[in-house]
Design a protein around this motif. Sequence first.
Motif, short mmCIF file in Angstrom:
data_model
loop_
_atom_site.label_atom_id
_atom_site.label_comp_id
_atom_site.label_asym_id
_atom_site.label_seq_id
_atom_site.Cartn_x
_atom_site.Cartn_y
_atom_site.Cartn_z
N LEU A 111 53.50 52.99 -39.21
CA LEU A 111 52.82 53.67 -40.29
C LEU A 111 53.09 55.17 -40.29
CD1 LEU A 111 50.87 53.59 -42.69
CD2 LEU A 111 48.97 53.75 -41.07
N ALA A 112 52.98 55.82 -39.14
CA ALA A 112 53.19 57.27 -39.07
C ALA A 112 54.60 57.65 -39.50
CB ALA A 112 52.90 57.77 -37.66
N ASP A 113 55.58 56.86 -39.09
CA ASP A 113 56.97 57.15 -39.45
C ASP A 113 57.21 56.92 -40.93
OD1 ASP A 113 57.56 57.79 -36.81
OD2 ASP A 113 58.18 55.73 -36.32
N ALA A 114 56.60 55.87 -41.47
CA ALA A 114 56.75 55.60 -42.90
C ALA A 114 56.12 56.71 -43.72
CB ALA A 114 56.10 54.26 -43.24
N ARG A 115 54.95 57.17 -43.31
CA ARG A 115 54.31 58.27 -44.03
C ARG A 115 55.16 59.53 -43.97
NH1 ARG A 115 47.81 57.72 -42.52
NH2 ARG A 115 47.37 56.06 -44.06
N TYR A 116 55.77 59.79 -42.83
CA TYR A 116 56.62 60.97 -42.72
C TYR A 116 57.79 60.88 -43.70
CZ TYR A 116 59.78 64.50 -40.92
OH TYR A 116 60.63 65.57 -40.82
N GLN A 117 58.42 59.71 -43.78
CA GLN A 117 59.56 59.55 -44.67
C GLN A 117 59.18 59.76 -46.14
OE1 GLN A 117 62.91 58.89 -44.52
NE2 GLN A 117 62.91 59.19 -42.29
N VAL A 118 58.00 59.34 -46.51
CA VAL A 118 57.58 59.44 -47.92
C VAL A 118 56.89 60.77 -48.20
CG1 VAL A 118 56.18 58.40 -49.74
CG2 VAL A 118 57.43 56.93 -48.13
N CYS A 119 55.93 61.13 -47.39
CA CYS A 119 55.19 62.38 -47.63
C CYS A 119 56.08 63.60 -47.48
CB CYS A 119 54.00 62.50 -46.67
SG CYS A 119 52.69 61.29 -46.91
#
Length: 269
Positions: A111-119
């Motif tokens: 989740l944290a990595d996915a949020r970084y990629q999008v945010c």
Amino acid sequence: MTRWNRARGRRSRMVAAAALAAGSLLASPATAHAAPLTVVTIQFDDGNADTIQWIDGSLNTHGFNATWYVNSGSIGTTGHLTWDQLGALSQAGNEIGSHTINHVDIKKLKLADARYQVCQDRVNIASHGLQPESFAYPFGDYNATVETQVVQYCGDNSARTVTGVNDRRVFAETIPPLNAFATRTPPDPKQGTTVATIEGYVTSAEQNGGGWVQLTFHHICNSCDAYSITAANMQALLDWLNTQVTTGAVAVKTTEQVIGGTYVTPFCC
């Protein structure tokens, strides 16, 4: 862009989206069309440099605007658009949306990595004076967690898949979409896809109640990639779309013009 201009732009998009949703976007009396209007959005994924022909050559002759979904991590690298070019596209009325920093399958990330990629992708794009508020899933891969805990969390107003319109049961996305964070499209055109086939995606929608047809391209070139269309075929498609616009059967809009909504200031993470 001043705060007043940004606010005015957001109000204009919200008004346009409301008109589309209500079915009140009509042709002039001289060209009124009996069927519900079909809205077409031209989209370019990945920020490939050859797509600049949209404004730099003959491809913009009809004054249509498009949506570019870009990966901020590759902008300015070989084979990709530059930040100055994206700024020029935006100034010409086109939309710059996000597509993750590195074109990764966010469904496979923590989740944290996915949020970084999008945010952070939104942050990077906004730092160059652009206003990203539409997202496209790399590889079209997503699930409910990605929709709500990543894309919506990061502040985008919509997210596009790469499937769902099949010309059998679903002929177009609805306006407003059935799910704004999983908007449906016909198949992405490939090197062997004919102009007639792409036109058929639009006419099928026209003949089956109208709606939103998202046409997604990756390259404008002569056989440089499996997902490519030649400049001549793109021009032929746009010429044909222009005839549909003239008769009142079709409107060409960017993603944000269809979706509307309030712009959320990018943040991470």
